[in-house]
Design a protein around this motif. Structure first.
Motif, mmCIF file in Angstrom:
data_model
loop_
_atom_site.group_PDB
_atom_site.id
_atom_site.type_symbol
_atom_site.label_atom_id
_atom_site.label_comp_id
_atom_site.label_asym_id
_atom_site.label_seq_id
_atom_site.Cartn_x
_atom_site.Cartn_y
_atom_site.Cartn_z
ATOM 1 N N ALA A 112 71.360 -79.559 34.481
ATOM 2 C CA ALA A 112 71.315 -78.135 34.132
ATOM 3 C C ALA A 112 72.092 -77.852 32.851
ATOM 4 N N THR A 113 73.250 -78.473 32.708
ATOM 5 C CA THR A 113 74.054 -78.270 31.495
ATOM 6 C C THR A 113 73.340 -78.822 30.266
ATOM 7 N N THR A 114 72.721 -79.987 30.403
ATOM 8 C CA THR A 114 71.986 -80.573 29.278
ATOM 9 C C THR A 114 70.811 -79.695 28.880
ATOM 10 N N ALA A 115 70.103 -79.150 29.858
ATOM 11 C CA ALA A 115 68.982 -78.260 29.539
ATOM 12 C C ALA A 115 69.466 -77.023 28.795
ATOM 13 N N PHE A 116 70.592 -76.465 29.205
ATOM 14 C CA PHE A 116 71.150 -75.294 28.522
ATOM 15 C C PHE A 116 71.584 -75.627 27.100
ATOM 16 N N ILE A 117 72.243 -76.764 26.920
ATOM 17 C CA ILE A 117 72.699 -77.158 25.581
ATOM 18 C C ILE A 117 71.513 -77.456 24.671
ATOM 19 N N LEU A 118 70.468 -78.091 25.222
ATOM 20 C CA LEU A 118 69.268 -78.347 24.416
ATOM 21 C C LEU A 118 68.597 -77.041 23.990
ATOM 22 N N THR A 119 68.609 -76.058 24.865
ATOM 23 C CA THR A 119 68.060 -74.745 24.505
ATOM 24 C C THR A 119 68.855 -74.115 23.374
ATOM 25 N N LEU A 120 70.178 -74.202 23.459
ATOM 26 C CA LEU A 120 71.015 -73.666 22.374
ATOM 27 C C LEU A 120 70.778 -74.403 21.058
ATOM 28 N N ALA A 121 70.636 -75.724 21.123
ATOM 29 C CA ALA A 121 70.376 -76.496 19.911
ATOM 30 C C ALA A 121 69.010 -76.142 19.313
ATOM 31 N N TYR A 122 68.014 -75.925 20.157
ATOM 32 C CA TYR A 122 66.691 -75.533 19.674
ATOM 33 C C TYR A 122 66.739 -74.167 18.998
ATOM 34 N N ARG A 123 67.451 -73.224 19.596
ATOM 35 C CA ARG A 123 67.579 -71.897 18.995
ATOM 36 C C ARG A 123 68.349 -71.963 17.674
ATOM 37 N N THR A 124 69.340 -72.811 17.595
ATOM 38 C CA THR A 124 70.072 -72.989 16.341
ATOM 39 C C THR A 124 69.166 -73.571 15.271
ATOM 40 N N TYR A 125 68.331 -74.541 15.649
ATOM 41 C CA TYR A 125 67.401 -75.125 14.690
ATOM 42 C C TYR A 125 66.371 -74.091 14.221
ATOM 43 N N GLU A 126 65.881 -73.268 15.153
ATOM 44 C CA GLU A 126 64.923 -72.217 14.759
ATOM 45 C C GLU A 126 65.560 -71.220 13.802
ATOM 46 N N GLU A 127 66.806 -70.872 14.039
ATOM 47 C CA GLU A 127 67.484 -69.844 13.237
ATOM 48 C C GLU A 127 67.905 -70.364 11.866
ATOM 49 N N TYR A 128 68.459 -71.572 11.834
ATOM 50 C CA TYR A 128 69.047 -72.074 10.584
ATOM 51 C C TYR A 128 68.278 -73.233 9.961
ATOM 52 N N GLY A 129 67.351 -73.849 10.685
ATOM 53 C CA GLY A 129 66.544 -74.919 10.117
ATOM 54 C C GLY A 129 67.229 -76.270 10.073
ATOM 55 N N THR A 130 68.364 -76.437 10.724
ATOM 56 C CA THR A 130 69.072 -77.709 10.742
ATOM 57 C C THR A 130 69.893 -77.832 12.012
ATOM 58 N N THR A 131 70.191 -79.079 12.389
ATOM 59 C CA THR A 131 71.104 -79.328 13.504
ATOM 60 C C THR A 131 72.335 -80.085 13.039
ATOM 61 N N ASP A 132 72.499 -80.228 11.719
ATOM 62 C CA ASP A 132 73.674 -80.886 11.159
ATOM 63 C C ASP A 132 74.856 -79.920 11.200
ATOM 64 N N VAL A 133 75.948 -80.354 11.794
ATOM 65 C CA VAL A 133 77.102 -79.480 11.992
ATOM 66 C C VAL A 133 77.742 -79.103 10.647
ATOM 67 N N GLN A 134 77.823 -80.033 9.720
ATOM 68 C CA GLN A 134 78.418 -79.728 8.408
ATOM 69 C C GLN A 134 77.568 -78.710 7.650
ATOM 70 N N GLU A 135 76.270 -78.860 7.737
ATOM 71 C CA GLU A 135 75.360 -77.917 7.073
ATOM 72 C C GLU A 135 75.466 -76.532 7.715
ATOM 73 N N LEU A 136 75.604 -76.482 9.040
ATOM 74 C CA LEU A 136 75.761 -75.185 9.716
ATOM 75 C C LEU A 136 77.058 -74.502 9.320
ATOM 76 N N ARG A 137 78.127 -75.258 9.150
ATOM 77 C CA ARG A 137 79.393 -74.672 8.676
ATOM 78 C C ARG A 137 79.235 -74.072 7.290
ATOM 79 N N ARG A 138 78.504 -74.774 6.448
ATOM 80 C CA ARG A 138 78.278 -74.250 5.099
ATOM 81 C C ARG A 138 77.421 -72.980 5.141
ATOM 82 N N LEU A 139 76.410 -72.948 6.017
ATOM 83 C CA LEU A 139 75.551 -71.772 6.117
ATOM 84 C C LEU A 139 76.271 -70.559 6.723
ATOM 85 N N TRP A 140 77.189 -70.797 7.635
ATOM 86 C CA TRP A 140 77.892 -69.698 8.274
ATOM 87 C C TRP A 140 78.953 -69.084 7.365
#
Length: 141
Positions: A112-140
């Motif tokens: 259940a936790t993995t499914a929730f985290i995968l959903t969050l990662a998918y939404r992050t990818y849809e919103e920002y176009g990347t799953t790289d943590v360094q790139e997300l820090r730069r975008l934020w």
């Protein structure tokens, strides 16, 4: 030999999981957490199997005859290392059922936790176009 192979397998899973957790990509981190979770479950199950005949959770009849003479349902002799219910089963290799129930619960919670985290990662990818943590820090910012 089996214990050595089991220990090596658990160690290898912990190592691979730790390596993946330290990566920058969120998907690799999620996979790493899953692998470490499976390694922990395997470790807990391995610790619940007793190979010594006096430490099994269910005792043979001849191991606890003195307990039956006293009208006891459970023969606890801590000094001899014997704790558990009595049975007349001829098999001596038993595993602790509590450990298996705890690991089964941990597997369901981990799924259940993995499914929730995968959903969050998918939404992050849809919103920002990347799953790289360094790139997300730069975008934020």
């Amino acid at each position: 030999m089996n214990n050595v192979m089991l220990a090596l397998t658990i160690s290898l899973l912990f190592g691979i999981g730790t390596f993946l957790i330290l990566r920058r990509d969120m998907m690799k981190v999620i996979i790493g957490f899953g692998i470490v979770s499976h390694a922990i479950n395997l470790y807990i199950v391995a610790s619940g199997v007793f190979s010594d005949g006096t430490l099994v959770p269910i005792l043979e009849h001849h191991q606890a005859v003195h307990g039956l003479d006293q009208g006891l349902m459970v023969a606890d002799d801590v000094a001899a290392g014997v704790i558990g219910p009595i049975t007349t089963n001829p098999y001596t290799e038993f595993a602790d059922p509590l450990v298996q129930a705890l690991v089964l619960t941990a597997i369901v919670i981990g799924l259940a936790t993995t499914a929730f985290i995968l959903t969050l990662a998918y939404r992050t990818y849809e919103e920002y176009g990347t799953t790289d943590v360094q790139e997300l820090r730069r975008l934020w910012g």
